[in-house]
Write a protein that holds these residues in place. Structure first.
Motif, short mmCIF file in Angstrom:
data_model
loop_
_atom_site.label_atom_id
_atom_site.label_comp_id
_atom_site.label_asym_id
_atom_site.label_seq_id
_atom_site.Cartn_x
_atom_site.Cartn_y
_atom_site.Cartn_z
N GLY A 135 74.00 -70.41 141.19
CA GLY A 135 72.80 -69.72 141.61
C GLY A 135 72.78 -69.52 143.12
O GLY A 135 73.55 -70.13 143.87
N LYS A 136 71.88 -68.67 143.55
CA LYS A 136 71.78 -68.36 144.98
C LYS A 136 71.39 -69.59 145.80
O LYS A 136 71.80 -69.74 146.94
CB LYS A 136 70.77 -67.24 145.20
CG LYS A 136 71.25 -65.91 144.68
CD LYS A 136 70.18 -64.84 144.81
CE LYS A 136 70.65 -63.56 144.15
NZ LYS A 136 69.56 -62.60 144.01
N LEU A 172 81.92 -66.77 148.10
CA LEU A 172 81.63 -65.73 147.11
C LEU A 172 82.78 -65.53 146.14
O LEU A 172 82.56 -65.26 144.96
CB LEU A 172 81.28 -64.42 147.81
CG LEU A 172 79.96 -64.44 148.58
CD1 LEU A 172 79.72 -63.10 149.26
CD2 LEU A 172 78.81 -64.75 147.64
N PHE A 218 65.70 -70.09 150.73
CA PHE A 218 65.82 -69.69 149.34
C PHE A 218 65.51 -70.86 148.41
O PHE A 218 64.80 -70.71 147.41
CB PHE A 218 67.21 -69.12 149.02
CG PHE A 218 67.26 -68.47 147.67
CD1 PHE A 218 66.86 -67.16 147.50
CD2 PHE A 218 67.64 -69.20 146.55
CE1 PHE A 218 66.86 -66.58 146.23
CE2 PHE A 218 67.63 -68.63 145.29
CZ PHE A 218 67.24 -67.31 145.13
N LEU A 255 75.87 -65.77 153.99
CA LEU A 255 75.97 -65.62 152.54
C LEU A 255 77.18 -64.81 152.11
O LEU A 255 77.59 -64.85 150.96
CB LEU A 255 74.69 -64.97 151.98
CG LEU A 255 73.44 -65.82 152.08
CD1 LEU A 255 72.23 -65.03 151.62
CD2 LEU A 255 73.59 -67.08 151.25
N LEU A 278 74.60 -71.63 146.41
CA LEU A 278 75.49 -70.92 147.34
C LEU A 278 74.93 -70.94 148.76
O LEU A 278 75.68 -71.19 149.72
CB LEU A 278 75.69 -69.47 146.88
CG LEU A 278 76.55 -69.28 145.63
CD1 LEU A 278 76.53 -67.83 145.18
CD2 LEU A 278 77.97 -69.75 145.88
N ALA A 279 73.64 -70.69 148.89
CA ALA A 279 73.03 -70.69 150.22
C ALA A 279 73.11 -72.08 150.84
O ALA A 279 73.38 -72.22 152.04
CB ALA A 279 71.57 -70.24 150.13
N ARG A 332 82.55 -68.46 143.48
CA ARG A 332 81.17 -68.83 143.16
C ARG A 332 80.95 -69.43 141.79
O ARG A 332 80.00 -70.16 141.58
CB ARG A 332 80.20 -67.69 143.41
CG ARG A 332 80.38 -66.47 142.57
CD ARG A 332 79.38 -65.41 142.92
NE ARG A 332 78.15 -65.69 142.23
CZ ARG A 332 76.98 -65.24 142.61
NH1 ARG A 332 76.87 -64.50 143.67
NH2 ARG A 332 75.90 -65.53 141.93
N GLU A 340 62.57 -71.36 145.64
CA GLU A 340 62.79 -71.79 144.26
C GLU A 340 61.89 -72.96 143.89
O GLU A 340 61.35 -73.02 142.79
CB GLU A 340 64.25 -72.24 144.07
CG GLU A 340 65.24 -71.13 143.89
CD GLU A 340 66.65 -71.65 143.61
OE1 GLU A 340 67.41 -70.88 143.01
OE2 GLU A 340 66.99 -72.79 143.99
#
Length: 193
Positions: free
Chosen positions: A100-101, A93, A44, A87, A104-105, A96, A48
């Motif tokens: 952004g993803k 979660l 991910f 995830l 988190l990832a 959080r 980006e």
């Protein structure tokens, strides 16, 4: 967070901002590699950095993307797939905090693989410190300080690193200088004993 420049984990999962901050100076990136640092990211974050559409592209953005492509081609920067269950880790979660993803990832992957999470995002760092061992949460200025502490960078290198970092419109020059001074302070205290 008090940073100890005498300690740094060499295996790092990075988020997008760190990729740009580390690659903003060729000297910094080369010294990190020479010191045995390894950088990876999730697919991910890779998306980006290289494929996510942007409203504008500057020449600095293009240069940093080219540096990342070169590092990937040289096998020095790898990206990894994250399972859906990674995830969905409830701890992350629930806490959080509008991250952004990519962050988190990265936190989930670093935790899963027992690597350090390298981030320059304050919110991401705070969350990572809640769900991971604090010593496994690091920043680019911490890396800079450690490289000076272990002498993979010398006194004359600071100006070059800061100048190139600023040339690429990156925001950490002040923190690089602070960590350089902190590394010198740590080293001088060790020499006293």
């Amino acid at each position: 967070m008090s940073i100890d420049p005498s300690q740094f984990k060499e295996l790092n999962v990075t988020d997008t901002c760190v990729i740009w901050n580390v690659l903003s100076s060729r000297l910094l990136y080369m010294a990190a590699n020479a010191a045995g640092c390894s950088f990876c990211c999730t697919n991910f974050v890779h998306y980006e950095c290289l494929h996510k559409p942007r409203k504008t592209y500057t020449s600095e953005d293009v240069e940093l993307q080219n540096r990342l492509k070169e590092a990937i081609q040289d096998g020095k920067f790898r990206s990894y797939h994250l399972d859906l269950e990674d995830l969905q880790e409830v701890d992350i979660l629930q806490k959080r905090k509008n991250l952004g993803k990519g962050e988190l990832a990265s936190i989930a992957f670093a935790k899963k693989t027992n690597q350090a999470f390298l981030t320059d995002d304050v919110k991401a760092r705070k969350l990572a410190e809640e769900v991971m061992t604090r010593q496994f949460v690091q920043t680019t200025p911490h890396l800079v300080g450690w490289l000076f502490f272990v002498s993979f960078l010398g006194d004359g290198d600071l100006k070059s690193i800061v100048d190139e970092h600023q040339k690429h419109n990156r925001p950490l020059a002040q923190y690089f200088k602070e960590m350089y001074n902190k590394a010198l302070d740590y080293r001088s205290k060790l020499n006293l004993y």
